[in-house]
Enzyme design. Sequence first.
Site, PDB file in Angstrom:
ATOM      1  N   ASP A   8       8.529   7.328 -17.271  1.00  0.00           N
ATOM      2  CA  ASP A   8       8.549   8.646 -17.914  1.00  0.00           C
ATOM      3  C   ASP A   8       9.861   9.353 -17.562  1.00  0.00           C
ATOM      4  O   ASP A   8      10.790   8.737 -17.018  1.00  0.00           O
ATOM      5  CB  ASP A   8       7.295   9.465 -17.555  1.00  0.00           C
ATOM      6  CG  ASP A   8       7.280   9.964 -16.117  1.00  0.00           C
ATOM      7  OD1 ASP A   8       8.224   9.649 -15.355  1.00  0.00           O
ATOM      8  OD2 ASP A   8       6.322  10.664 -15.741  1.00  0.00           O
ATOM      9  N   CYS A  66       6.476   6.091 -12.780  1.00  0.00           N
ATOM     10  CA  CYS A  66       6.497   7.531 -13.066  1.00  0.00           C
ATOM     11  C   CYS A  66       6.686   8.223 -11.723  1.00  0.00           C
ATOM     12  O   CYS A  66       7.119   7.580 -10.765  1.00  0.00           O
ATOM     13  CB  CYS A  66       5.246   7.986 -13.827  1.00  0.00           C
ATOM     14  SG  CYS A  66       3.681   7.863 -12.942  1.00  0.00           S
ATOM     15  N   HIS A 134     -11.371 -16.105  -5.710  1.00  0.00           N
ATOM     16  CA  HIS A 134     -10.990 -14.831  -6.335  1.00  0.00           C
ATOM     17  C   HIS A 134     -11.381 -14.766  -7.810  1.00  0.00           C
ATOM     18  O   HIS A 134     -11.546 -13.687  -8.368  1.00  0.00           O
ATOM     19  CB  HIS A 134      -9.488 -14.602  -6.201  1.00  0.00           C
ATOM     20  CG  HIS A 134      -9.027 -14.624  -4.781  1.00  0.00           C
ATOM     21  ND1 HIS A 134      -9.433 -13.698  -3.854  1.00  0.00           N
ATOM     22  CD2 HIS A 134      -8.225 -15.504  -4.123  1.00  0.00           C
ATOM     23  CE1 HIS A 134      -8.891 -13.976  -2.681  1.00  0.00           C
ATOM     24  NE2 HIS A 134      -8.160 -15.079  -2.816  1.00  0.00           N
TER      25      HIS A 134
HETATM   26  C1  RB5 Z   1       5.294  14.117 -14.260  1.00  0.00           C
HETATM   27  O1  RB5 Z   1       5.471  15.442 -13.870  1.00  0.00           O
HETATM   28  C2  RB5 Z   1       4.318  13.431 -13.323  1.00  0.00           C
HETATM   29  O2  RB5 Z   1       3.046  13.956 -13.471  1.00  0.00           O
HETATM   30  C3  RB5 Z   1       4.320  11.931 -13.577  1.00  0.00           C
HETATM   31  O3  RB5 Z   1       5.587  11.416 -13.398  1.00  0.00           O
HETATM   32  C4  RB5 Z   1       3.413  11.101 -12.699  1.00  0.00           C
HETATM   33  O4  RB5 Z   1       3.638  11.357 -11.355  1.00  0.00           O
HETATM   34  C5  RB5 Z   1       1.987  11.120 -13.034  1.00  0.00           C
HETATM   35  O5  RB5 Z   1       1.157  10.382 -12.495  1.00  0.00           O
END
Ligand code: RB5
Length: 156
Positions: A8, A66, A134
């Site tokens: 992201d 992210c 597993h």
């Molecule tokens: C973005 O602000 C943040 O929420 C995202 O990068 C992540 O950490 C979400 O799980």
Amino acid sequence: MKIGIGNDHVAVEYKRAIKTYIEDKYGYEVINYGTDSTERFHYPKSGKAVAEAVIANEIDKGILICGTGVGIGISANKVKGIRCVICSEPYSAKLSRQHNDTNVLAFGSRVVGIEVAKMIVDEWLAAEYEGGRHQIRLDMISDIENQRNTENNHEL
Ligand code: RB5
């Protein structure tokens, strides 16, 4: 080996560093499913895109980044057949391949320093699924996914 990578807006530079690391060290093709803009980008989009590419066999494995790795990893795990490990150290990354046959790796750019992230990637890429005992558990996970109540059919 083809690796899909997604991210992201908070992990743009970090994603680039991991992509370059894998390309330079392993010579693998790394396909970008994430954003290259710091404009707000909702992480489920790239989590879903990478996960669906794994299931479609367009890529062999996926890596998601992210802020925490959590949101994007949860998103990937909603796609049937995905086993995404969200982790912040190499031990879990390695064991997640050996025991859980994870096909997607997620971690957080705000949580894991870039050199530790490279170690996580190395362990995850190197480790092989061990199968054996597993597999029963992975079959049980598939049963949950398929809403089949077949626990008694598995030798526990
Ligand atoms: C973005 O602000 C943040 O929420 C995202 O990068 C992540 O950490 C979400 O799980």
